[in-house]
Enzyme design. Structure first.
Site, short mmCIF file in Angstrom:
data_model
loop_
_atom_site.label_atom_id
_atom_site.label_comp_id
_atom_site.label_asym_id
_atom_site.label_seq_id
_atom_site.Cartn_x
_atom_site.Cartn_y
_atom_site.Cartn_z
N ASP A 1 2.33 1.44 22.22
CA ASP A 1 2.19 2.87 22.44
C ASP A 1 0.93 3.52 21.89
O ASP A 1 0.81 4.73 21.94
CB ASP A 1 3.41 3.60 21.92
CG ASP A 1 3.75 3.20 20.52
OD1 ASP A 1 2.94 2.49 19.89
OD2 ASP A 1 4.82 3.60 20.05
N ARG B 1 4.61 8.86 15.04
CA ARG B 1 4.82 9.03 16.47
C ARG B 1 5.34 10.42 16.80
O ARG B 1 5.53 11.26 15.93
CB ARG B 1 5.84 7.98 16.96
CG ARG B 1 5.35 6.57 16.79
CD ARG B 1 6.30 5.59 17.43
NE ARG B 1 6.59 5.99 18.81
CZ ARG B 1 7.33 5.27 19.64
NH1 ARG B 1 7.87 4.13 19.24
NH2 ARG B 1 7.54 5.69 20.87
N TYR C 1 5.00 -1.23 10.89
CA TYR C 1 4.75 -2.66 11.06
C TYR C 1 4.85 -3.28 9.67
O TYR C 1 4.10 -2.89 8.77
CB TYR C 1 3.36 -2.91 11.63
CG TYR C 1 3.23 -2.54 13.09
CD1 TYR C 1 3.69 -3.40 14.08
CD2 TYR C 1 2.64 -1.35 13.46
CE1 TYR C 1 3.57 -3.06 15.42
CE2 TYR C 1 2.51 -1.01 14.80
CZ TYR C 1 2.98 -1.87 15.77
OH TYR C 1 2.84 -1.54 17.10
N PRO D 1 0.49 -6.88 18.11
CA PRO D 1 0.49 -5.50 18.59
C PRO D 1 -0.16 -4.51 17.64
O PRO D 1 -0.50 -3.41 18.04
CB PRO D 1 1.99 -5.18 18.75
CG PRO D 1 2.68 -6.10 17.82
CD PRO D 1 1.84 -7.33 17.69
#
Lengths: 660, 660
Positions: free
Chosen positions: A50, A278, A286, A362
């Site tokens: 994202d 977010r 993470y 990622p």
């Protein structure tokens, strides 16, 4: 069992993630006959990549939905680095801007992939009139290329057999944990089973509808375990590391002061943590899992990994700060590895893009961006060739341009992952530890890469750069005409005013993704008679019936249908008039809609939005100007003088089909 | 004939044009039980008002669709004035910016009313979950107010009988001319028939479904020939002039150089013309029709007016420039007149808004804006009172605030129309002619009015201004604390940064239209101990169980549900921390979603978007700060010191229902 139906399409896209949707968006915007299929029966609804680079936002804007992403997303403004002090306790050691200042009109943002797919779907529907829509629950079963016909422009040399799945088959199985949180393991690289193969087997056992599709081109965007890649016999090469990371999307309760900043946190002994704030109060963490290690086969045992294990690792890293959560939206775990495809295409008829040709960790927030950008590079080429407007030879630039990017990405990720997963050095003598100075340095350098704006494509039929040293000197002279527009890089954006209505535009807003090349005429000071004469001469050549402009345009189509000429001049706006001072070819007359008032711009001061100072920022001489060719994907393709008309014509003769 | 059904609703809105939709949007955003009906069975699809003021865009932004309007609209940047020279030939005499520079973060734009209605409809659906939707083809037939119950907060004293029309009845008849262009005469003020009366008659002849609605409040937004107004027995007073104008929306073919600018053109002898460029290559022309004059009754004969007559007048005015068209989207004609309603409400239970209480000429581009702003003023008041949050007494501010605006609008339009319709003076001795200097001057002054930002509401229970001279001195001291935020005017917008994530916001973006009052705490330099003590004291009083904040909030609701406290401080961002430096009441803890990270802002430099310099622009002392109350419609309501807590409390006690 019923007989399979047969059909034809110009372009078949396999996989409807962001990469496949990008390809479909091009086809929709260009009016190319295309289909897009996906084996899943629903788009994803949580988790997944994202982070959005500046460049991805510029691309979204060229398609028409940059504003939707910008509005809904969380904007990442600052990165805070946290490291252990002498006492071993983490403290904030640095703050740096998340996006390099002045690089783009956008900054890096974070938005759920499901929303991005929604924007694509809406956009594709709008531009294709719903003739292109994702056919879900459809699985490819075989792919054949007729090698004898691959060079025939009229042929449909690729044959793909598609099978429609039952709803049950097409629904990915999510493990429902005790906490009722959907995990992402079914798509993570910890999983061993190949669920496509499984699905095919199940399908074979029942009578499903099958269809034989004959396609001119196929684009495989079907992810890290790409069916298309395996059908072509290509491989991903590279390796996994020992580093295992967990990911959680939670609404945190914490006293950690930088929870709404992007943070890179190295603890002294408990591993590392990255914080990505977010939208909707959520935070993605993470989390390095030091207590989970791969077994003898090099694979970690997924059954050992639970949200509790992941979260307790996070709590240890963040101590003495406290963190807790009540709501977890999604979690997963992955083992870091970097792999890149051996080949990106077969006969320039079947192409692979996105995770099908590059996988990595990622955390760098690059994957979805690079994947989408693969197809932003590829889509218009395939579309123009399928329409007979461009030569087939431009297709080979896809692999030459994008394989290098994939390799750069892998290298970046490899270095970044190592620095991020390593134990911080205690002091300069601690050779095994990672120096925090080195980490910060890598972060700063990585920021340029991570913006997506460092891409610089090499020479090809569509990038007029010297192929050998002999041409270098001449090229440098041309490049000096527009020092702010390096050939091979994306056309940077500064504000200019529309000559006819004085409205300020970021010039990039005028470079819409519609498949058109653009000739940008920096007309210079057109009130000077000698410069006016040069502009008039250029326009006369451009408007001659045998010019590349007329010959590239299919009969009956508007003169700006294949190549659009845009002008930026440097005289004062109020001293100039569109109809009086600019030749008609710069603002063509439509027999039903009058003059075109949207093609001539001026580098002048606006009333409300300051001064873009475009000539200065593009590094173009205000008096003499220059000419720049922009590819449909906004990359600078050619730079020259107004008097270099023959050279300009050669550029287009090299890549477009010019009528006799 | 079936028995009418009976039902109850808190708010019934009659008419679904922009004004009625604005009222419905408030109800949707505030969660008020409401219905909206319209006698037409379709929304309008061409023509109609379409200029949008800066203030209207700010309002759209507060609802969440400012960006959609901004993106689709034509942006008007410059006004060009054309006047006859000594030789009688028109020439450009002046250029002025269309919107006064620095006034707003938006500029005036032009967009088809149908699109604006679409944005409203989408927005209402989104926020109400489709519980509020326009009931079309529904006509009110009777309205009664039970005067005995108008002061009872629990009562539904208004009874309205509604009838559902057949599709045929509800379709407005458009005259189809030879050119197949839909005209607008059926809504223009040249029409004499009253088609509502006609529709009721037709309805009565057949068995239509009828319904008795008992409402707490009714808002009549049903246009210039308002049924609601007539049901109340109120009138519009004012008069028509002799000036007749035609309007055409065309795609022009012309050599007139400023066709994409807003132009005011006075010809020597042929009348005046206004050019309003629009989206999709269209241009709206307002054309004075010198050859059509009213008859003895004061009314013009509409049968004489055709597109050819209108356009040939335009051609004469524009000569020696040529103009022609192939495509005409819409046309109409109107007789200039200005009228204003005798009363804006009945018992503060039934309200009139928009064209129902003020009509005037469309050229000033004000009508739709002022109409929408009527309901932006009214909607939250009715909503809060219906919800039992605010006192009924605030409702009387609607007429006191908006009737003055309507009068100002009429006066502005009267003066502007006269100047625009008059013959230009030949020289200073030509007393009958209109001086072009006077016209330009009126235009410049009118620009401020036309932005919608000169509105300055007088004293009331919701605007803390002195009611008499005795209070004047004290008020001036308070106002001096925030010289850039005059009490009674809209809260101006400058950029500030979110303390927690460093993101820049135009502060007005945080003043969403959700029905909440806001207390803006300019906290000053909170790193100074004495100022920190003042902030702590203020917060302690605010957070006390008996404070207005707690008492205004219904039990069980979040503490920011009725009044939201927003903070802007002036210390350096990187020297301050949200959780460490700011009392909890400024970033309240939600038991399920953690701390609120979106309420504390800092006046500091951004990485990518410059420096808003908010304290300076708001005229607030950087050290000591101040406190400002903002109404739900973004108007400044109260200014005081941090130490003026009692005075602040009195403000809220005056307008909100505080629990014992």
């Amino acid at each position: 069992m019923t007989e399979p139906t047969e059909s034809k399409t110009d372009v078949l896209i396999i996989g409807a993630g962001p990469s496949g949707l990008m390809a479909a968006a091009w086809m929709a915007h260009m009016g190319v006959k295309a289909r897009i299929v996906d084996k899943r029966n629903t788009k994803i609804f949580s988790g997944q990549a994202d982070g959005l680079q500046c460049r991805s936002l510029e691309i979204f804007d060229s398609l028409g939905f940059g504003d939707r992403a910008w509005k809904e997303a969380h904007h990442m403004i600052e990165i805070c680095m946290w490291n252990p002090g002498q006492d071993g306790v983490i403290r904030r050691s640095d703050r740096i801007p998340d996006t390099i200042v002045g690089l783009s009109r956008f900054q890096q943002i974070v938005l759920h992939q499901g929303r991005i797919e929604r924007f694509f779907l809406d956009n594709i529907k709008k531009y294709s009139g719903d003739t292109i829509h994702v056919e879900r629950g459809v699985l490819p079963e075989s792919l054949e290329i007729d090698a004898d016909k691959v060079d025939d422009d009229e042929a449909y040399p690729v044959t793909v057999k598609l099978r429609t799945l039952s709803a049950e088959e097409a629904t990915p199985q999510q493990q429902i944990t005790g906490s009722k949180v959907a995990d992402g393991l079914f798509r993570s690289n910890l999983i061993n089973e190949d669920d496509e193969a499984d699905l095919i087997k199940k399908s074979a056992a029942r009578a499903g509808a099958t269809e034989i599709v004959h396609a001119k081109y196929v684009i495989g965007c079907d992810g890290a375990r790409s069916w298309t890649r395996r059908a072509l016999g290509f491989e991903l090469v590279g390796e996994a590391t020992d580093f295992i990371w967990g990911v959680m999307d939670i609404i945190p309760f914490t006293d950690f002061p930088d929870i709404r900043m992007r943070c890179a946190i190295h603890s002294a002994k408990n591993g590392s943590l990255m914080v990505i704030p977010r939208e909707n109060k959520m935070v993605r963490l993470y989390i390095q899992l030091k207590e989970v290690t791969p077994d003898a086969s090099g694979r970690a045992d997924r059954s050992k990994i639970t949200p509790d294990i992941i979260f307790s690792a996070a709590q240890k890293i963040l101590a003495p700060y406290k963190i807790d959560y009540e709501y977890c939206d999604w979690w997963t775990a992955y083992q870091i590895g970097q792999r890149v495809g051996t080949s990106f295409d077969a006969h320039n008829r079947v192409f692979l893009a996105g995770d099908a040709v590059h996988t990595h960790s990622p955390k760098a927030g690059q994957g979805m961006n690079v994947s989408m950008q693969d197809c932003y590079n590829l889509g218009w080429k395939v579309g123009l060739v399928a329409q007979g407007i461009a030569k087939r030879s431009i297709l080979s630039s896809y692999q030459s341009e994008r394989r290098q990017i994939a390799q750069d990405l892998i290298d970046f990720d490899h270095k970044f992952s190592r620095l991020f997963s390593g134990r911080p050095a205690k002091d300069v003598m601690d050779a095994e530890g990672v120096s925090m100075e080195e980490f910060k340095d890598a972060f700063l350098k990585g920021n340029m890469f991570a913006s997506g704006l460092s891409v610089n494509y090499g020479p090809s039929t569509i990038v007029a750069k010297p192929g050998d040293a002999a041409e270098q000197e001449d090229f440098e002279k041309k490049q000096a005409l527009a020092t702010g527009l390096p050939v091979g890089m994306r056309f940077n954006s500064f504000k200019v005013l529309n000559q006819a209505d004085a409205r300020p535009w970021h010039f990039q807003e005028r470079l819409k993704a519609d498949g058109r090349f653009r000739v940008v005429l920096f007309a210079g000071d057109i009130l000077k008679p000698e410069q006016k004469a040069r502009v008039d001469k250029f326009c006369e050549l451009l408007d001659a019936p045998a010019s590349f402009l007329h010959r590239a345009t299919p009969e009956g189509q508007a003169i700006d249908g294949v190549i659009e000429v845009l002008t930026i001049h440097s005289s004062k706006r109020v001293d100039t008039e569109l109809l009086r001072d600019f030749p008609a070819i710069l603002h063509p007359l439509d027999p039903h809609r009058g003059w075109d008032y949207d093609k001539v711009f001026v580098d002048d001061v606006s009333y409300h939005e300051g001064y873009g100072d475009a000539y200065k920022n593009y590094g173009v001489d205000r008096e003499r100007g220059c000419v720049v060719v922009v590819r449909p994907d906004q990359y600078v393709a050619w730079v020259g003088e107004l008097d270099d008309f023959e050279h300009l014509e050669r550029y287009f003769a090299g890549c477009l089909v010019l009528r006799a």
